[in-house]
Scaffold this active site. Structure first.
Site, PDB file in Angstrom:
ATOM      1  N   HIS A 176      25.188 -77.147 -13.753  1.00 23.41           N
ATOM      2  CA  HIS A 176      25.912 -77.034 -15.168  1.00 23.41           C
ATOM      3  C   HIS A 176      26.974 -78.296 -15.328  1.00 23.41           C
ATOM      4  CE1 HIS A 176      28.485 -76.279 -18.527  1.00 23.41           C
ATOM      5  NE2 HIS A 176      27.281 -75.695 -19.019  1.00 23.41           N
TER       6      HIS A 176
ATOM      7  N   GLU B 126      21.518 -80.948 -21.006  1.00 27.33           N
ATOM      8  CA  GLU B 126      22.879 -80.856 -21.880  1.00 27.33           C
ATOM      9  C   GLU B 126      23.645 -82.131 -21.762  1.00 27.33           C
ATOM     10  OE1 GLU B 126      24.298 -76.418 -22.050  1.00 27.33           O
ATOM     11  OE2 GLU B 126      25.073 -77.229 -20.316  1.00 27.33           O
TER      12      GLU B 126
END
Ligand code: 13P
Length: 259
Positions: free
Chosen positions: A98, A170
């Site tokens: 992430h 992302e």
């Protein structure tokens, strides 16, 4: 073969175990299971036991994910959690790479490769997040950045383990309250790069790896991403943190999805 629609939220450092359990029960009551859909939630480590217990008790097919993992099965790694520990709780997947792990906690690609290999060896699903920073975007190296992240993270991974992989694109600049939402025109070419990078490395089976989009997704824009040919689902943050928001964003993404 059609790729399923995959949808869920990362709670980041939010929610107590009781809050996660209540959220999970309410979402499960509102979303009917379907064979062509996989929903997931990724609460903090401390909520995993409460939520996996509920999933077992009520036979709820929503995947439960952890936000990170160490590569060793056990050992002198204070503050870390391994695949073995996660699997013992009944966790289904782990989010690796992430942007907040990469940016705030300095996780590098070689380290992520060790984590991916350890998760796969243990039989844990991986949701691998990739994405360029605003600076990399400005210099025009988004595609190269994402391809590099993927190639290193998947280095030496056997093709037989690929069924355990999903990738989330992302872009770092689109995440969180300070982010600028990406447009589908930003996302489409990078999703195609992700698909082709995996296919170049693994052959046709690589084309079945689900590719998700995340970053300032909400019920109004969710469908514009899931309508893209190479996007198979969503990794949502803030919009998925209420039950109504989770369900509304799930539905908006599903309505526009076509594999
Ligand atoms: P937001 O949807 O809040 O921008 O967060 C995206 C994200 O980082 C999910 O992992």
């Amino acid at each position: 073969m059609g790729r399923p629609y995959i949808f869920g939220t990362n709670f980041k450092m939010n929610q107590t175990p009781a809050e996660s359990a209540a959220f999970f029960e309410q979402v499960a009551a509102r979303i009917a299971p379907r064979s062509d859909v996989h929903c997931y939630i990724i609460p903090p480590y401390t909520s995993l036991q409460a939520v996996t217990e509920l999933a077992r008790r009520d036979n709820i097919p929503i995947w439960i994910g952890a936000q990170n993992m160490h590569w060793a099965p056990e050992g002198a790694y204070t503050g870390e959690i391994s695949a073995r520990i996660l699997l013992a709780l009944g966790v289904d997947l782990v989010l690796l790479g992430h942007a907040e792990r990469r940016g705030l906690f300095h996780e590098g690609d070689p380290e992520l490769n060790r984590k991916v290999q350890a998760a796969f060896a243990a039989g844990l699903r991986v949701l691998l997040a990739v994405g360029e920073t605003g600076e990399e975007r400005q210099y025009g190296v988004s595609a190269e950045t994402v391809a590099r992240q993927l190639k290193i993270a998947l280095y030496d991974v056997p093709v037989e383990q690929l069924a355990l992989l999903s990738v989330a694109y992302e872009p770092v600049w689109s995440i969180g309250a300070g982010g600028t939402p990406a447009s589908p025109d930003d996302v489409a070419p990078i999703a195609t790069v992700i698909r082709s990078t995996i296919a170049d490395r693994f052959g046709d089976v690589g084309r079945q790896v689900p590719v998700l989009y995340g970053g300032s997704v909400n019920p109004s824009n969710a469908g514009s991403f899931t309508a893209l040919e190479d996007i198979d689902g969503l990794l949502v943050g803030r919009s998925g943190w209420t039950v109504d928001g989770y369900v509304a964003t799930y539905e908006a993404g599903l309505a526009a999805y076509s594999d």
